[in-house]
Motif scaffolding. Structure first.
Motif, PDB file in Angstrom:
ATOM      1  N   ASP A  37      19.303 101.438  61.805  1.00 32.75           N
ATOM      2  CA  ASP A  37      20.435 102.356  61.675  1.00 32.75           C
ATOM      3  C   ASP A  37      20.320 103.162  60.393  1.00 32.75           C
ATOM      4  O   ASP A  37      19.871 102.647  59.358  1.00 32.75           O
ATOM      5  CB  ASP A  37      21.744 101.565  61.649  1.00 32.75           C
ATOM      6  N   LEU A  38      20.750 104.426  60.444  1.00 41.00           N
ATOM      7  CA  LEU A  38      20.599 105.317  59.300  1.00 41.00           C
ATOM      8  C   LEU A  38      21.916 105.936  58.851  1.00 41.00           C
ATOM      9  O   LEU A  38      22.678 106.486  59.659  1.00 41.00           O
ATOM     10  CB  LEU A  38      19.615 106.441  59.643  1.00 41.00           C
ATOM     11  N   HIS A  39      22.164 105.838  57.542  1.00 40.65           N
ATOM     12  CA  HIS A  39      23.253 106.537  56.870  1.00 40.65           C
ATOM     13  C   HIS A  39      22.670 107.305  55.690  1.00 40.65           C
ATOM     14  O   HIS A  39      21.612 106.945  55.169  1.00 40.65           O
ATOM     15  CB  HIS A  39      24.280 105.542  56.318  1.00 40.65           C
ATOM     16  N   LEU A  40      23.384 108.329  55.225  1.00 45.38           N
ATOM     17  CA  LEU A  40      22.980 109.032  54.018  1.00 45.38           C
ATOM     18  C   LEU A  40      23.701 108.459  52.812  1.00 45.38           C
ATOM     19  O   LEU A  40      24.916 108.256  52.839  1.00 45.38           O
ATOM     20  CB  LEU A  40      23.313 110.522  54.126  1.00 45.38           C
ATOM     21  N   SER A  41      22.940 108.213  51.744  1.00 46.85           N
ATOM     22  CA  SER A  41      23.560 107.810  50.485  1.00 46.85           C
ATOM     23  C   SER A  41      24.174 109.042  49.810  1.00 46.85           C
ATOM     24  O   SER A  41      24.001 110.178  50.277  1.00 46.85           O
ATOM     25  CB  SER A  41      22.513 107.193  49.557  1.00 46.85           C
ATOM     26  N   LYS A  42      24.855 108.809  48.719  1.00 44.33           N
ATOM     27  CA  LYS A  42      25.499 109.898  47.974  1.00 44.33           C
ATOM     28  C   LYS A  42      24.487 110.951  47.542  1.00 44.33           C
ATOM     29  O   LYS A  42      24.793 112.156  47.523  1.00 44.33           O
ATOM     30  CB  LYS A  42      26.228 109.327  46.755  1.00 44.33           C
ATOM     31  N   ASP A  43      23.274 110.509  47.218  1.00 37.47           N
ATOM     32  CA  ASP A  43      22.243 111.440  46.766  1.00 37.47           C
ATOM     33  C   ASP A  43      21.237 111.792  47.861  1.00 37.47           C
ATOM     34  O   ASP A  43      20.130 112.254  47.591  1.00 37.47           O
ATOM     35  CB  ASP A  43      21.531 110.909  45.521  1.00 37.47           C
ATOM     36  N   GLY A  44      21.625 111.576  49.121  1.00 32.53           N
ATOM     37  CA  GLY A  44      20.843 112.087  50.241  1.00 32.53           C
ATOM     38  C   GLY A  44      19.704 111.227  50.729  1.00 32.53           C
ATOM     39  O   GLY A  44      18.874 111.680  51.529  1.00 32.53           O
ATOM     40  N   ALA A  45      19.641 109.960  50.305  1.00 31.32           N
ATOM     41  CA  ALA A  45      18.594 109.057  50.793  1.00 31.32           C
ATOM     42  C   ALA A  45      18.963 108.527  52.172  1.00 31.32           C
ATOM     43  O   ALA A  45      20.147 108.323  52.484  1.00 31.32           O
ATOM     44  CB  ALA A  45      18.405 107.900  49.823  1.00 31.32           C
ATOM     45  N   LEU A  46      17.950 108.302  52.998  1.00 25.36           N
ATOM     46  CA  LEU A  46      18.169 107.743  54.338  1.00 25.36           C
ATOM     47  C   LEU A  46      18.230 106.222  54.232  1.00 25.36           C
ATOM     48  O   LEU A  46      17.227 105.529  54.366  1.00 25.36           O
ATOM     49  CB  LEU A  46      17.054 108.166  55.286  1.00 25.36           C
ATOM     50  N   ALA A  47      19.424 105.700  53.978  1.00 33.64           N
ATOM     51  CA  ALA A  47      19.616 104.263  53.812  1.00 33.64           C
ATOM     52  C   ALA A  47      19.674 103.578  55.169  1.00 33.64           C
ATOM     53  O   ALA A  47      20.329 104.060  56.102  1.00 33.64           O
ATOM     54  CB  ALA A  47      20.898 103.992  53.035  1.00 33.64           C
ATOM     55  N   VAL A  48      19.003 102.439  55.285  1.00 37.56           N
ATOM     56  CA  VAL A  48      18.972 101.690  56.542  1.00 37.56           C
ATOM     57  C   VAL A  48      20.071 100.640  56.496  1.00 37.56           C
ATOM     58  O   VAL A  48      19.946  99.593  55.865  1.00 37.56           O
ATOM     59  CB  VAL A  48      17.586 101.038  56.742  1.00 37.56           C
ATOM     60  N   MET A  49      21.176 100.945  57.172  1.00 40.45           N
ATOM     61  CA  MET A  49      22.326 100.047  57.214  1.00 40.45           C
ATOM     62  C   MET A  49      23.204 100.427  58.399  1.00 40.45           C
ATOM     63  O   MET A  49      23.302 101.599  58.752  1.00 40.45           O
ATOM     64  CB  MET A  49      23.117 100.133  55.903  1.00 40.45           C
ATOM     65  N   HIS A  50      23.835  99.442  59.006  1.00 43.17           N
ATOM     66  CA  HIS A  50      24.632  99.691  60.201  1.00 43.17           C
ATOM     67  C   HIS A  50      26.005 100.265  59.900  1.00 43.17           C
ATOM     68  O   HIS A  50      26.407 101.293  60.463  1.00 43.17           O
ATOM     69  CB  HIS A  50      24.786  98.398  61.009  1.00 43.17           C
TER      70      HIS A  50
END
Length: 227
Positions: A37-50
């Motif tokens: 699963d992919l979310h964007l962090s505050k600085d635009g990183a593709l963080a893998v978290m549901h």
């Protein structure tokens, strides 16, 4: 087409979900593909978290979108594991990936990585959001896409066709043979989720599904004999 067994967030039934350890275990277990699963962090990183928040799966608190990657890195995602970014997963395993866009804003960042690393052959993109599927399809020509639904109406096959999805991933507990037959008639594959028991596997066989998403490594082994 070959029946596919897809590791859900790696193999979250036995390892911390959406961590490198979970993905490596899924590959070692012989999963045909790995879902994440992919979310964007505050600085635009593709963080893998549901989840949109870090509370359930880490020792931190608050929305992913309000944390930088550096802040996410400080969190324990289970057993000492850290929150990975998408490209780390690509480097840690060689398996095909099914990348779910949880945050529609992540579609553009994912498209950039897919172009830069030529990922169309390896990465299939999924989402509950019709607009995310439509956007990634426009940004990455030739990408294979999966429309996910937990509850759906009679228009689910038409929705998939409208956004150019190649596959449906549907809640096994609500899936009917009628829906599967309509999808297959339109050339769409159908994956059932989450398939974690022998009863689920029997349902997979009865519905003539093309694949199953599971939390447990042993489902792949037993599924070869029942599905």
């Amino acid at each position: 087409m070959t029946f596919l067994t897809i590791g859900h967030r790696g193999v979250m039934g036995v390892e911390p979900e959406n961590t490198l350890r979970s993905f490596v275990r899924a590959e070692e277990s012989g999963m045909d593909a790995i879902e994440l699963d992919l979310h964007l962090s505050k600085d635009g990183a593709l963080a893998v978290m549901h989840d949109a928040d870090v509370d359930r799966t880490t020792d931190g608190h608050g929305p992913i979108a309000e944390k930088t990657l550096a802040e996410l890195r400080q969190l324990d995602a289970g057993g000492g594991e850290r929150v990975p970014v998408f490209e780390e997963v690509l480097d840690a395993v060689k398996s095909p990936i099914q990348a779910e866009i949880k945050d529609v804003a992540a579609a553009r960042a994912l498209a950039e990585v897919m172009h830069r690393r030529d990922l169309v052959p390896r990465v299939e993109v999924s989402s509950f959001h019709d607009e995310a599927i439509a956007e990634i399809s426009a940004l990455v020509p030739g990408v294979r896409t999966v429309l996910i639904a937990s509850r759906w109406g009679a228009d689910i096959v038409e929705r998939a066709k409208t956004v150019g999805a190649h596959c449906l991933a549907l809640n096994i507990r609500r899936l009917t043979l009628e829906t599967v037959e309509r999808a297959h008639a339109e050339g769409l594959r159908v994956i059932g989720w989450v398939v974690n028991t022998q009863d689920h596997l029997r349902l997979v066989r009865a519905l003539e599904l093309d694949g199953a998403t599971t939390d447990f490594p042993e489902i792949r082994r037993t599924g070869r004999f029942t599905a």
